[in-house]
Each structure stands twice: as structure tokens, then as C-alpha cells.
Design a protein around this motif. Structure first.
Motif, PDB file in Angstrom:
ATOM      1  N   TRP A  76       4.880   8.598 -38.535  1.00 24.40           N
ATOM      2  CA  TRP A  76       4.180   7.470 -37.918  1.00 24.40           C
ATOM      3  C   TRP A  76       4.954   6.960 -36.702  1.00 24.40           C
ATOM      4  O   TRP A  76       4.380   6.578 -35.688  1.00 24.40           O
ATOM      5  CB  TRP A  76       4.002   6.358 -38.939  1.00 24.40           C
ATOM      6  CG  TRP A  76       3.167   5.200 -38.472  1.00 24.40           C
ATOM      7  CD1 TRP A  76       3.581   4.122 -37.728  1.00 24.40           C
ATOM      8  CD2 TRP A  76       1.776   5.008 -38.703  1.00 24.40           C
ATOM      9  NE1 TRP A  76       2.546   3.261 -37.500  1.00 24.40           N
ATOM     10  CE2 TRP A  76       1.414   3.785 -38.079  1.00 24.40           C
ATOM     11  CE3 TRP A  76       0.804   5.734 -39.396  1.00 24.40           C
ATOM     12  CZ2 TRP A  76       0.114   3.283 -38.124  1.00 24.40           C
ATOM     13  CZ3 TRP A  76      -0.489   5.223 -39.432  1.00 24.40           C
ATOM     14  CH2 TRP A  76      -0.816   4.022 -38.801  1.00 24.40           C
ATOM     15  N   HIS A 178      -0.634  11.213 -36.302  1.00 27.41           N
ATOM     16  CA  HIS A 178      -0.429  10.304 -37.433  1.00 27.41           C
ATOM     17  C   HIS A 178       0.457   9.194 -36.901  1.00 27.41           C
ATOM     18  O   HIS A 178       1.673   9.394 -36.737  1.00 27.41           O
ATOM     19  CB  HIS A 178       0.236  11.022 -38.606  1.00 27.41           C
ATOM     20  CG  HIS A 178       0.389  10.160 -39.826  1.00 27.41           C
ATOM     21  ND1 HIS A 178      -0.695   9.799 -40.607  1.00 27.41           N
ATOM     22  CD2 HIS A 178       1.481   9.565 -40.385  1.00 27.41           C
ATOM     23  CE1 HIS A 178      -0.270   9.037 -41.605  1.00 27.41           C
ATOM     24  NE2 HIS A 178       1.036   8.883 -41.481  1.00 27.41           N
ATOM     25  N   GLY A 179      -0.144   8.055 -36.570  1.00 27.33           N
ATOM     26  CA  GLY A 179       0.614   7.046 -35.842  1.00 27.33           C
ATOM     27  C   GLY A 179       0.997   7.594 -34.479  1.00 27.33           C
ATOM     28  O   GLY A 179       0.172   8.103 -33.735  1.00 27.33           O
ATOM     29  N   GLN A 180       2.302   7.566 -34.176  1.00 24.49           N
ATOM     30  CA  GLN A 180       2.809   8.108 -32.918  1.00 24.49           C
ATOM     31  C   GLN A 180       3.216   9.577 -33.046  1.00 24.49           C
ATOM     32  O   GLN A 180       3.594  10.213 -32.062  1.00 24.49           O
ATOM     33  CB  GLN A 180       4.017   7.288 -32.448  1.00 24.49           C
ATOM     34  CG  GLN A 180       3.693   5.840 -32.156  1.00 24.49           C
ATOM     35  CD  GLN A 180       2.638   5.716 -31.080  1.00 24.49           C
ATOM     36  OE1 GLN A 180       2.757   6.305 -30.004  1.00 24.49           O
ATOM     37  NE2 GLN A 180       1.594   4.939 -31.344  1.00 24.49           N
TER      38      GLN A 180
END
Length: 213
Positions: A76, A178-180
Motif C-alpha cells: 500500500w 494496491h494503494g501506491q
């Protein structure tokens, strides 16, 4: 220097230890410092947040709550996650948090080892550039997949081994966020000898490099 963590284990039929060292060599060729571990406890180490890439090669097995939470938080936050076949997307069947991050979960391979075709659907993507659709012999993975995946290659089931899925087009290679973090997956690569197939090896190598920050 970019650093990568490879964690191997689980079902021995996928030759996880042998494959882990093949993958390590692929990354070292690109200047990575690679750590190879054979316990999921490595996922709970706070240091993975400083990695460029994590590669799970752990078919089935189990993952503890604190391990998957730490891994998910690291991705993330920007750590890349990349893997192949059952080592990534048939790992930790009981962990929906892990599956949500990966974007898919294996459920069947009708006919076991068979001949099938892999179709490149995004030939202009850097991971697929220069590659054409190709024949492949292995397990043809039938998967439950996230509709948010960016699919790069597919396969079509003939129905020979499961008539009710005739004509089903199934993702084989995808990437996602997935997130960053960047997440890459290829369902190719049942055992170590499949790394000798140029397309399989090239797709995985490029996918890992794409995922690594």
C-alpha cells in the motif's frame, strides 16, 4: 541499490526453492540485492517497507494476521509485489486480504498439464512489447479475478476437460495497483523448467521490473 525479498515455501510440487533461486538470479542481473527466505515470518519484518519488490513463491500454506497486514501495508505504501502461478495466486487460500491485494485466486486447472494458447491482448504495453501470442504447455489456470485488473494476456478454454466453461476467456497476465504499490501477476510457471520458455521468462522478468519502485 534496489532490494528485493523472495519468500518461498508451501507445496513442493511447484519446486519453490529451485524457482526462488532462478528468480533471484533474474533480479540480481538487474542490480538488485536479493534476500531469499523460506518462512512467511519474513512478511512481518518492518524492513520490507524499504524493499523495492516482494516476490512470494508459497503455494497454499498459511499466513498469520500480522504477516499479511504488514505485507499489505508495505505494498500500500509503494513496495512492488510480483509473482507467478500458484506461488503468488494460490497462496494463503484463507486470506481474503492477501487475495484482494493480488487481484485473483486460482480455483482449477481442468485437464492438468495440457497444451493451450496464450493470447497477448495489450501488445503495446512495455511488459508485452515485441511478444506475440504463443502456444504453452502447463496447467491452464482457471481463476477468480478482480475486474479492476489491467489484463495483458488471456487464454481461452476449449471445454474439452470441463464442457460448461467452453469459450471462457481467462486472464493469464495482469497488473494493478494496491494503494501506491504496483502489483504484477502471471499464471505461467508450474515448475522450474518452464523458465526455459522465453515468453514465460520475459513476461515475468519485465513484470517484476515494472512492479519494483
Amino acid at each position: 541499490m534496489r532490494e528485493a525479498l523472495i519468500v518461498w515455501g508451501g507445496w513442493k510440487g511447484h519446486e519453490p526453492e529451485k524457482c526462488a533461486h532462478i528468480v533471484a538470479g533474474m533480479l540480481e542481473k538487474h542490480g538488485f540485492k536479493v534476500y531469499v527466505e523460506n518462512t512467511t515470518e519474513a512478511f512481518a519484518d518492518s524492513g520490507i517497507a524499504d524493499m523495492s519488490l516482494v516476490v512470494p513463491i508459497v503455494t497454499m500454506s498459511k499466513i498469520e494476521k500480522e504477516e499479511v497486514e504488514n505485507l499489505s501495508a508495505a505494498v500500500w505504501g509503494g513496495v512492488g509485489l510480483a509473482g507467478y502461478h500458484g506461488g503468488m495466486c494460490d497462496a494463503f487460500r484463507e486470506s481474503v486480504e492477501y487475495q484482494f491485494m493480488c487481484g485473483g485466486q486460482w480455483v482449477a486447472h481442468p485437464g492438468d498439464i495440457i497444451d493451450y494458447r496464450v493470447d497477448i491482448v495489450k501488445p503495446d504495453d512495455p511488459i508485452m512489447r515485441g511478444l506475440s501470442s504463443f502456444p504453452y504447455r502447463s496447467e491452464q489456470y482457471y481463476m477468480h479475478v478482480d475486474p479492476s485488473n489491467e489484463v495483458l494476456a488471456t487464454t481461452t478454454f476449449t471445454g474439452e476437460h470441463a464442457p460448461w466453461i467452453e469459450g471462457v476467456v481467462m486472464p493469464v497476465v495482469w497488473k494493478r495497483k494496491h494503494g501506491q504499490g504496483r502489483v504484477f501477476y502471471s499464471s505461467l510457471g508450474h515448475v522450474a523448467r518452464e523458465f526455459e520458455t522465453p515468453e514465460m521468462r520475459t513476461i515475468l522478468e519485465r513484470g517484476m521490473l515494472w512492479a519494483a519502485r
